[in-house]
Design an enzyme around this catalytic site. Structure first.
Site, PDB file in Angstrom:
ATOM      1  N   ASP A  20       0.417  -1.119  -0.308  1.00 14.54           N
ATOM      2  CA  ASP A  20      -0.025  -0.373   0.308  1.00 14.54           C
ATOM      3  C   ASP A  20       1.131   1.180   0.092  1.00 14.54           C
ATOM      4  OD1 ASP A  20      -2.148   1.503  -0.136  1.00 14.54           O
ATOM      5  OD2 ASP A  20      -2.463   1.243   1.913  1.00 14.54           O
ATOM      6  N   ASN A  68     -11.031  -3.241  -5.121  1.00 18.55           N
ATOM      7  CA  ASN A  68     -10.333  -2.075  -6.288  1.00 18.55           C
ATOM      8  C   ASN A  68     -10.417  -1.246  -7.685  1.00 18.55           C
ATOM      9  OD1 ASN A  68      -6.812  -2.885  -5.542  1.00 18.55           O
ATOM     10  ND2 ASN A  68      -8.074  -0.881  -3.567  1.00 18.55           N
ATOM     11  N   TRP A  69     -11.371  -1.824  -8.124  1.00 16.36           N
ATOM     12  CA  TRP A  69     -12.871  -1.565  -8.969  1.00 16.36           C
ATOM     13  C   TRP A  69     -13.459  -0.452  -9.101  1.00 16.36           C
ATOM     14  CZ3 TRP A  69     -11.294  -4.632 -13.752  1.00 16.36           C
ATOM     15  CH2 TRP A  69     -11.252  -5.359 -13.520  1.00 16.36           C
TER      16      TRP A  69
HETATM   17  C1  IPE Z   1      -5.923  -3.273   0.250  1.00 22.36           C
HETATM   18  O1  IPE Z   1      -4.888  -1.404  -0.361  1.00 22.36           O
HETATM   19  C2  IPE Z   1      -5.137  -3.163  -1.550  1.00 22.36           C
HETATM   20  C3  IPE Z   1      -4.281  -3.633  -1.628  1.00 22.36           C
HETATM   21  C4  IPE Z   1      -2.893  -3.113  -2.038  1.00 22.36           C
HETATM   22  C5  IPE Z   1      -4.461  -3.950  -3.364  1.00 22.36           C
HETATM   23  P1  IPE Z   1      -6.220  -0.616  -0.318  1.00 22.36           P
HETATM   24  O2  IPE Z   1      -5.346   0.867  -0.562  1.00 22.36           O
HETATM   25  O3  IPE Z   1      -6.803  -0.824  -1.263  1.00 22.36           O
HETATM   26  O4  IPE Z   1      -6.985  -0.562   0.639  1.00 22.36           O
HETATM   27  P2  IPE Z   1      -7.827   0.577   2.058  1.00 22.36           P
HETATM   28  O5  IPE Z   1      -8.707   1.103   0.630  1.00 22.36           O
HETATM   29  O6  IPE Z   1      -7.285   2.195   2.426  1.00 22.36           O
HETATM   30  O7  IPE Z   1      -8.328   0.612   2.899  1.00 22.36           O
HETATM   31  C1  IPE Z   2      -1.842  -0.018  -3.810  1.00 21.82           C
HETATM   32  O1  IPE Z   2      -1.626   1.307  -3.399  1.00 21.82           O
HETATM   33  C2  IPE Z   2      -1.838  -0.530  -5.099  1.00 21.82           C
HETATM   34  C3  IPE Z   2      -3.267  -0.862  -5.528  1.00 21.82           C
HETATM   35  C4  IPE Z   2      -3.684  -0.553  -4.084  1.00 21.82           C
HETATM   36  C5  IPE Z   2      -3.237  -1.355  -6.201  1.00 21.82           C
HETATM   37  P1  IPE Z   2      -2.868   2.762  -3.395  1.00 21.82           P
HETATM   38  O2  IPE Z   2      -2.412   3.277  -5.013  1.00 21.82           O
HETATM   39  O3  IPE Z   2      -4.046   2.029  -2.537  1.00 21.82           O
HETATM   40  O4  IPE Z   2      -1.485   3.950  -2.807  1.00 21.82           O
HETATM   41  P2  IPE Z   2      -2.611   4.982  -1.947  1.00 21.82           P
HETATM   42  O5  IPE Z   2      -3.202   4.502  -0.524  1.00 21.82           O
HETATM   43  O6  IPE Z   2      -3.774   5.674  -2.630  1.00 21.82           O
HETATM   44  O7  IPE Z   2      -1.629   5.499  -1.670  1.00 21.82           O
HETATM   45 MG    MG Z   3      -4.315   2.538  -0.418  1.00 20.94          MG
END
Ligand code: IPE
Ligand code: IPE
Ligand code: MG
Length: 235
Positions: A20, A68-69
């Site tokens: 993340d 994530n969609w």
């Molecule tokens: C969790 O991260 C999913 C992945 C790293 C693939 P998110 O950024 O989607 O999680 P939330 O929304 O902060 O809980």
């Molecule tokens: C994790 O990084 C990657 C995916 C969830 C695909 P994020 O895109 O969630 O990064 P932040 O949380 O917005 O910084």
């Molecule tokens: Mg994130």
């Protein structure tokens, strides 16, 4: 140290990572989010090498969740583009590194060409045994449990339903439960990662954004893990 292998005994067999912070890493640099994801891919490659080097046998990487969609169309498309690029360009080197590449999650929702490369990568590397790299894509822990229950319901069941029956129906039943679950970027949650399998995992949280995750940070996580006592409910 284990004198016969030279490896530390306290190395976890299975490490799972919620990668993340790509977006925030980019934001701090006034860059678009997709550049953060690109930097995240580099961190991923680096971490696979470091994990293998440290003697971690299974490494699972949470790359895209079922939630994530909900992100913008352009971010989802950017991520798909990166998966495509990474899978096409890097699978051969993963094979040369002795990695068995696996994917868990609903791959069927991805574009056809990505599904084809995923299938080819799994077949190409299936006999490798230095490290299993498990990419969790379009993965959700709740979805995994629902899928297992659906498969159970489709069977003829004799006697009571047991934990073992469900264990066998999870996405990767041969992979041991994660010993250590790491999450980067300061959030103290698992966001639907390994819900069933993580029942007794040890957690390690770091403020470091995923693109900055390096060997010393992985070693710090392992060090923390090595100093813990896992009791599994015993006194
Ligand atoms: C969790 O991260 C999913 C992945 C790293 C693939 P998110 O950024 O989607 O999680 P939330 O929304 O902060 O809980
Ligand atoms: C994790 O990084 C990657 C995916 C969830 C695909 P994020 O895109 O969630 O990064 P932040 O949380 O917005 O910084
Ligand atoms: Mg994130």
């Amino acid at each position: 140290m284990d004198e016969s292998t030279g490896k530390r005994k306290s190395i976890p067999a299975h490490v799972g990572i919620v990668m993340d912070g790509n977006g925030r890493w980019a934001k701090h640099r006034f860059l678009p989010r997709v550049i953060g994801h690109q930097a995240g891919m580099k961190a991923m490659e680096r971490t696979i090498d470091n994990a293998k080097d440290l003697g971690i046998r299974y490494l699972s990487l949470y790359a895209f969740s079922t939630e994530n969609w909900k992100r913008s169309r352009s971010e989802v498309q950017g991520l798909m583009g990166l998966f495509r690029y990474y899978l096409k360009g890097k699978m051969e080197s993963m094979h040369r590194r002795g990695a068995r590449v696996r994917f868990v999650g609903h791959i069927d929702a991805f574009p056809d060409d990505i599904r084809d490369i995923v299938k080819a990568a799994m077949e190409r590397t299936e006999d490798n045994s230095d490290i299993d790299v498990i990419f969790c894509v379009n993965y959700g822990g709740r979805q995994e449990i629902v899928d297992a229950v659906k498969r159970l319901m489709a069977q003829e069941i004799e006697g009571p339903i047991t934990e073992e029956m469900l264990c066998r129906l999870m996405y990767a039943p041969d992979v041991p439960d994660p010993d250590l679950l790491i999450r980067t970027a300061g959030e103290l949650r698992m966001s639907n990662f390994w819900l069933w399998e993580g029942a007794y995992s040890e957690y390690f949280f770091t403020d470091v954004y995923w693109p900055d995750f390096d060997r010393s940070e992985l070693e710090r996580a392992i060090e923390s893990y090595a100093g813990r006592e896992r009791r599994y409910g015993t006194a």
